[in-house]
Design an enzyme around this catalytic site. Structure first.
Site, short mmCIF file in Angstrom:
data_model
loop_
_atom_site.label_atom_id
_atom_site.label_comp_id
_atom_site.label_asym_id
_atom_site.label_seq_id
_atom_site.Cartn_x
_atom_site.Cartn_y
_atom_site.Cartn_z
N ASN A 9 0.95 -1.23 -0.02
CA ASN A 9 0.02 -0.16 0.04
C ASN A 9 1.10 1.14 0.04
O ASN A 9 1.53 1.58 1.02
CB ASN A 9 -1.00 0.21 1.22
CG ASN A 9 -1.93 1.25 1.30
OD1 ASN A 9 -2.02 1.90 0.50
ND2 ASN A 9 -2.49 1.56 2.60
N LYS A 11 -0.02 4.20 -0.16
CA LYS A 11 -0.59 5.41 0.67
C LYS A 11 -0.37 6.54 -0.50
O LYS A 11 -0.44 6.51 -1.83
CB LYS A 11 -0.26 5.61 1.81
CG LYS A 11 -0.26 4.19 2.66
CD LYS A 11 0.00 4.53 4.33
CE LYS A 11 -0.30 3.05 4.96
NZ LYS A 11 0.05 3.26 6.42
N HIS A 93 -9.12 0.75 5.43
CA HIS A 93 -8.01 0.98 6.03
C HIS A 93 -8.26 1.86 7.34
O HIS A 93 -9.05 3.02 7.32
CB HIS A 93 -7.08 1.65 5.24
CG HIS A 93 -5.72 1.62 5.72
ND1 HIS A 93 -5.38 2.67 6.54
CD2 HIS A 93 -4.56 0.68 5.51
CE1 HIS A 93 -3.94 2.07 6.79
NE2 HIS A 93 -3.47 1.25 6.09
N GLU A 95 -6.82 4.22 8.36
CA GLU A 95 -6.70 5.65 8.17
C GLU A 95 -7.81 6.27 7.55
O GLU A 95 -8.03 7.43 7.57
CB GLU A 95 -5.31 5.87 7.34
CG GLU A 95 -4.11 5.50 8.11
CD GLU A 95 -2.83 5.15 7.13
OE1 GLU A 95 -1.91 5.14 7.76
OE2 GLU A 95 -3.06 5.30 5.81
N GLU A 163 -4.94 -5.35 10.60
CA GLU A 163 -4.05 -4.46 10.65
C GLU A 163 -4.12 -3.78 12.12
O GLU A 163 -4.97 -2.76 12.26
CB GLU A 163 -3.74 -3.17 9.58
CG GLU A 163 -3.25 -3.54 8.41
CD GLU A 163 -3.09 -2.66 7.45
OE1 GLU A 163 -1.83 -2.63 6.90
OE2 GLU A 163 -3.83 -1.65 7.16
N GLY A 169 3.01 1.60 10.93
CA GLY A 169 3.91 2.72 11.02
C GLY A 169 4.82 2.94 12.12
O GLY A 169 5.56 3.79 12.09
N SER A 207 3.70 -2.87 10.24
CA SER A 207 5.34 -2.67 10.52
C SER A 207 5.86 -4.06 10.30
O SER A 207 6.88 -4.56 10.85
CB SER A 207 5.82 -2.50 11.98
OG SER A 207 5.33 -1.03 12.34
N GLY A 229 5.11 1.50 4.30
CA GLY A 229 6.28 2.19 3.75
C GLY A 229 7.53 1.03 3.24
O GLY A 229 7.94 1.55 2.54
#
Length: 247
Positions: A9, A11, A93, A95, A163, A169, A207, A229
């Site tokens: 992802n 993002k 998600h 977020e 998640e 993150g 992570s 990330g």
């Protein structure tokens, strides 16, 4: 047997200049033994689909609207994602749930639209740190799954991604036992809801990196990962894919 899936992802990251990472990733895994999925910003979907060439790399969106079309400035429909070259879309998600106040019902409506457009919905679930500390993590993800999974969901059109919000993150990762407990509960709940529950892939996200991937992938009912990330650079993502191939 469920085919493993390594999903990235991106993002709100990436421009045309970063598409060189597609070639680097496909060169590193020219004939992958697992499915690989990259979900870039919508602006890059068509270009990424072209950049992959004949490779089996799959492309996904990061969200879609529940409606096919209409006066929804700034939104994108599932049909538009499909037309741009996507085969998947990430929905629910944490977020999106936090920043846009998306409810389980909203996620279910979007997943239904994704299915209607021929997309595979990657439905995300996860508890906050306060919920984990309160001992309600299993209850939270069970409620989210029941509320976010639409009628008509099957192993062919749906992937579940667990998640924990507090691990995204942050570098913090649940213990192997905690991951196994949640994935086990999700599998049991899926059996209550679907005929082909054993075929549904459940990913872990939060992570995930090369250093911990093998340990996570060894957990029962972990069928892959949704990586944030660490998916932006092939040098980071390729070892995760390799660890999944060895699992």
């Amino acid at each position: 047997m469920r085919r493993k899936l390594a999903a990235g992802n991106w993002k709100m990251n990436g421009t045309t200049a970063t598409l060189d990472q597609v070639k680097a990733l496909t060169d590193a895994h020219p004939d992958p033994a697992v499915d690989i999925l990259l979900c870039p910003p919508a602006t890059l979907i068509a270009q990424m689909a072209w950049a992959r060439g004949s490779h089996a790399l799959q492309i996904g969106g990061q969200d879609c609207h529940a409606q096919d079309s209409g006066a929804h400035t700034g939104d994108i429909s599932a049909a538009m994602l499909k037309d741009a070259g996507a085969s998947h879309v990430i929905l629910g998600h944490s977020e999106r749930r936090a920043d846009h106040a998306e409810s389980d019902a909203d996620v279910a409506a979007k997943a239904q639209a994704a299915h209607a457009a021929g997309l595979i919905a990657v439905i995300c679930l996860g508890e906050t740190l306060d919920q984990r500390d309160a001992g309600t993590a299993l209850e939270v993800v069970t409620v989210q799954l029941r509320g976010s999974l639409p009628d008509g969901a099957t192993a062919a059109n749906t992937v579940i991604a667990y998640e924990p919000v507090w691990a995204i993150g942050t570098g913090r990762v649940p213990t192997v036992a905690q991951i196994a407990e949640v994935h086990g509960r999700l599998r049991v709940t899926l059996h209550d809801m679907m005929r082909d529950a054993d075929g549904v892939r459940i990913l872990y996200g939060g992570s995930v990196k090369a250093e911990n991937a093998a340990e996570i992938f060894a957990v029962a009912d972990v069928d892959g990962a949704l990586v944030g990330g660490a998916s932006l650079q092939a040098v980071d993502f390729a070892p995760i894919v390799a660890a999944l191939e060895r699992a």
